[in-house]
Design an enzyme around this catalytic site. Structure first.
Site, PDB file in Angstrom:
ATOM      1  N   ASP A  19      46.076   6.781 -16.085  1.00  0.00           N
ATOM      2  CA  ASP A  19      45.516   5.950 -15.873  1.00  0.00           C
ATOM      3  C   ASP A  19      45.286   5.045 -14.945  1.00  0.00           C
ATOM      4  OD1 ASP A  19      43.776   3.153 -16.189  1.00  0.00           O
ATOM      5  OD2 ASP A  19      43.038   3.958 -18.306  1.00  0.00           O
ATOM      6  N   SER A  68      37.397   0.954 -16.589  1.00  0.00           N
ATOM      7  CA  SER A  68      37.894   2.831 -17.387  1.00  0.00           C
ATOM      8  C   SER A  68      37.458   2.625 -18.047  1.00  0.00           C
ATOM      9  CB  SER A  68      39.854   2.248 -18.345  1.00  0.00           C
ATOM     10  OG  SER A  68      40.575   2.185 -16.988  1.00  0.00           O
ATOM     11  N   HIS A  95      41.782   0.113 -26.185  1.00  0.00           N
ATOM     12  CA  HIS A  95      41.305  -0.151 -24.984  1.00  0.00           C
ATOM     13  C   HIS A  95      40.492   0.809 -24.639  1.00  0.00           C
ATOM     14  CE1 HIS A  95      42.466  -1.478 -21.166  1.00  0.00           C
ATOM     15  NE2 HIS A  95      43.585  -2.792 -22.331  1.00  0.00           N
ATOM     16  N   THR A 125      39.913   3.451 -22.347  1.00  0.00           N
ATOM     17  CA  THR A 125      40.022   4.979 -22.437  1.00  0.00           C
ATOM     18  C   THR A 125      39.690   5.705 -23.667  1.00  0.00           C
ATOM     19  OG1 THR A 125      41.575   4.771 -20.637  1.00  0.00           O
ATOM     20  CG2 THR A 125      41.073   6.916 -21.281  1.00  0.00           C
ATOM     21  N   GLU A 136      46.745   9.250 -23.190  1.00  0.00           N
ATOM     22  CA  GLU A 136      46.415   8.109 -22.112  1.00  0.00           C
ATOM     23  C   GLU A 136      47.614   7.517 -21.558  1.00  0.00           C
ATOM     24  OE1 GLU A 136      44.191   4.343 -20.861  1.00  0.00           O
ATOM     25  OE2 GLU A 136      44.424   4.805 -23.029  1.00  0.00           O
ATOM     26  N   ASP A 177      47.961   2.581 -15.328  1.00  0.00           N
ATOM     27  CA  ASP A 177      47.300   1.549 -14.938  1.00  0.00           C
ATOM     28  C   ASP A 177      47.426   0.145 -14.684  1.00  0.00           C
ATOM     29  OD1 ASP A 177      44.017   0.875 -13.830  1.00  0.00           O
ATOM     30  OD2 ASP A 177      44.212  -0.622 -15.847  1.00  0.00           O
ATOM     31  N   HIS A 184      48.081  -2.584 -11.990  1.00  0.00           N
ATOM     32  CA  HIS A 184      47.571  -3.708 -10.912  1.00  0.00           C
ATOM     33  C   HIS A 184      48.794  -4.638 -10.446  1.00  0.00           C
ATOM     34  CE1 HIS A 184      43.474  -3.308 -12.529  1.00  0.00           C
ATOM     35  NE2 HIS A 184      43.378  -2.354 -13.481  1.00  0.00           N
ATOM     36  N   ASP A 207      41.451   8.932 -14.657  1.00  0.00           N
ATOM     37  CA  ASP A 207      39.959   8.000 -14.583  1.00  0.00           C
ATOM     38  C   ASP A 207      39.964   7.228 -12.876  1.00  0.00           C
ATOM     39  OD1 ASP A 207      41.905   6.560 -14.916  1.00  0.00           O
ATOM     40  OD2 ASP A 207      40.690   4.736 -16.286  1.00  0.00           O
ATOM     41  N   HIS A 249      41.666  -1.638  -8.453  1.00  0.00           N
ATOM     42  CA  HIS A 249      41.134  -0.028  -8.516  1.00  0.00           C
ATOM     43  C   HIS A 249      40.378   0.655  -7.460  1.00  0.00           C
ATOM     44  CE1 HIS A 249      40.271  -0.321 -13.341  1.00  0.00           C
ATOM     45  NE2 HIS A 249      41.298  -0.522 -13.051  1.00  0.00           N
TER      46      HIS A 249
END
Length: 467
Positions: A45, A95, A146, A148, A272, A277, A281, A319, A423
Site C-alpha cells: 500500500d 486506498s 482498514h 484495502t 497487504e 503507506d 505519509h 494501490d 498520495h
C-alpha cells in the site's frame, strides 16, 4: 480485393470466423493457457517507484542480494505492466477507492468502499469467490478492517466505519482474516466486544504469533495482533517482546496459505503491506524500507508456493504512490544511504519518546542509539521547537509528531528526500505470475484487475463486471 479486405473477409471467412472489428478483438480477454485454482494478490500500500527501488538497493548493499520482486524482473519470470490508479472522484485515489476498483470492478469516490457515485453496490470479489466454493481471506499489517482488505470484502459508504466493518466480517465468515485492529473488535467498541460472537460462530480467535502458528483447525480464523496497526517491521525486529508476540507479514501469509491450500476448490488471498503507506505519509525512511522488505518476504513466500503448486496466479502491485521518496545525487549518496543499515528504529519510535520538555542532549542520544545518526545540537534544538508546531492534516499522526521536520533533518544524513506527505497520481507497477498472467497488458486501468482474477479462475459469466 485489396490486402486489408482479404485479411478481414477472405482469410477470416475461410477460417469460418465472423467478421470482427479491432475493437471486438481487443475487448476480449487473452486466451488462458491454464485455469488458476488459487489467487494471491499482494499489495504494498502506498508504494512509490522510489520505495521499490530503494528497498532493492538496501537489500543488495546490506544483504548482498536483490529483492524478491526485482529478482522476478531480472529473471523475466513475470508479466509486467503499469496501472492507472484513478478513482471516480479524483486522479489521485485513496486506498478505499483503489481497493474497491479491484474488489468491485468499478471506480468509486474516494473514501467509499464498493459504493458507486450513484449508489451502486457491486458484489465484492471475495464474496463472489466464496460463493463459488473457494476459501478466501486477507492478511495485513494495518487493521484488518482498514480500507484495502475491506475493499475486497464489503459495501459501505465510508471507510471510517471500521466497527461496522468488523460486524460485517462476522456475517461473511471468511476463512482467514489476520492483522491489527483489536480496538474495532474488542471491548473498546461502543456496543461491547464482538469476540464472543466470533467464537460462537465457530471462529478461532488468535491474539499472538504463538497462537497463530499453533492453529491447525479447518474452521475460520480471526487473528488480531495489535490495537490498531501492527508495529513497523524495523521496531518489531529490534524489540524482543514484539518479535516474540507479533507475526511478520510473511509469517501471516505462510500461515494463511497453509490453512487454505488443501481445499478442493482452491483459495483467494489478499496480502497487504499496509504500513508502507503509513511510513510514506510520515516520511519515515526506516519504517518505509523495512516494511517494504517485509512485504518482499511475503512476495517470496507466495511465489515459492505458486512455483511448486502450478495452479496459482500471483499478482504483485500497489494501490497508489505516496510521497515519492528517492535517493538523490551527491558525493556522499552511497555512504549516506548505507547509514540506514545502522537504523534500529523508525522515526515514529524515536519521536514518541520525545516531547517539548526533552533536552537537546536527550534528542541527540536517542537518535544516535536508535538510528546511528550523529546530529548536531542545533538540529536537536530545531526538532524540539516543532513539537508545538505540527502541520495539520497529516494522516496517521494522532500523536501530532514532527515527522516532516525529522525527515527534513535526516536528508543530509541519508540523502533520501520526499516530494510530499500524501498520495500521488503516478501509474504504478503491477506484475503477474502463473495461470492468467497472460491477460496483463503494458498499461491497464485498476478496475480491469477484477475481471482478470475472475477470468483466471474461470468463474461463471454472471460474476464478471460488464464494462
Amino acid at each position: 480485393m485489396n490486402r486489408r479486405s482479404l485479411l478481414k473477409g477472405g482469410l477470416l471467412a475461410g477460417l469460418g470466423l465472423p467478421f470482427l472489428s479491432a475493437g471486438d478483438v481487443l475487448a476480449k480477454p487473452a486466451a488462458l493457457k491454464k485455469k488458476a485454482k488459487n489467487i494471491i494478490m499482494l499489495v504494498s500500500d502506498g508504494m512509490s517507484q522510489g520505495t521499490l527501488n530503494m528497498a532493492d538497493l538496501y537489500a543488495q548493499r546490506a544483504f548482498g542480494k536483490t529483492s524478491a520482486w526485482m529478482q522476478l524482473y531480472r529473471d523475466n519470470k513475470v508479466t509486467r505492466g503499469l496501472m492507472d490508479t484513478a478513482s471516480a472522484s479524483s486522479m489521485v485515489t485513496d486506498s478505499a477507492a483503489a481497493s474497491s476498483s479491484w474488489g468491485g470492478g468499478m471506480r468509486v469516490n474516494n473514501g467509499s468502499l464498493n459504493v458507486g457515485p450513484k449508489g451502486e453496490k457491486p458484489q465484492p470479489i471475495l464474496q463472489k469467490f466464496k460463493e463459488t466454493g473457494k476459501k478466501v481471506g486477507c492478511v495485513t499489517t494495518v487493521p484488518i478492517t482498514h480500507a484495502t482488505p475491506a475493499g475486497f470484502c464489503v459495501n459501505i459508504n465510508s471507510r471510517n466505519g471500521m466497527e461496522e466493518i468488523a460486524s460485517m466480517y462476522l456475517n461473511l465468515k471468511f476463512d482467514v482474516m489476520m492483522g491489527g485492529g483489536a480496538d474495532y473488535f474488542g471491548t473498546k467498541r461502543k456496543d461491547g466486544s464482538l469476540l464472543p460472537k466470533y467464537l460462537t460462530q465457530g471462529f478461532k480467535v488468535v491474539e499472538n504469533k504463538a497462537e497463530m502458528m499453533g492453529y491447525k483447525g479447518n474452521g475460520p480464523i480471526l487473528g488480531i495482533f495489535a490495537p490498531d496497526g501492527l508495529p513497523y517491521e524495523i521496531d518489531r525486529k529490534n524489540t524482543p517482546q514484539l518479535l516474540k508476540d507479533v507475526p511478520s507479514l510473511a509469517e501471516m501469509t505462510s500461515k494463511a496459505i497453509s490453512l487454505m491450500k488443501d481445499h478442493k476448490d482452491g483459495f483467494v488471498l489478499q496480502v497487504e503491506g499496509g504500513r508502507v503507506d503509513w511510513a510514506a505519509h510520515g516520511n519515515d525512511i526506516g519504517g518505509l524500507i523495512f516494511d517494504q522488505l517485509a512485504f518482499d518476504e511475503a512476495v517470496a513466500i507466495a511465489i515459492d508456493f505458486a512455483e511448486k503448486d502450478g495452479e496459482t496466479l500471483v499478482i504483485i502491485t500497489t494501490d497508489h504512490a505516496n510521497a515519492n521518496p528517492g535517493l538523490f545525487s551527491g558525493s556522499k549518496a552511497d555512504k549516506n544511504f548505507d547509514s540506514l543499515q545502522l537504523f534500529k528504529h523508525s522515526n515514529q519510535w524515536v519521536l514518541n519518546q520525545l516531547n517539548r520538555t526533552s533536552s537537546p542532549a536527550q534528542v541527540m542520544e536517542l537518535i544516535k542509539s536508535g538510528q546511528g545518526m550523529l546530529i548536531s545540537d542545533a538540529e536537536a534544538k530545531n526538532l524540539l521547537t516543532h513539537f508545538s508546531d505540527i502541520q495539520e492534516g497529516q494522516l496517521y499522526n494522532d500523536e501530532k509528531l514532527p515527522f516532516y521536520e525529522m525527515a527534513k533533518m535526516q536528508f543530509k544524513h541519508t540523502s533520501v528526500g520526499w516530494a510530499g506527505m500524501d498520495h500521488a497520481a503516478d501509474f504504478v507497477e503491477i506484475a503477474m505470475f502463473g495461470p492468467g498472467s497472460e491477460q496483463l497488458r503494458p498499461l491497464i486501468k485498476n478496475t480491469e484487475v477484477h475481471n482478470m482474477m475472475l477470468h483466471a479462475a474461470e468463474v461463471a459469466e454472471h460474476y464478471l463486471v460488464k464494462a
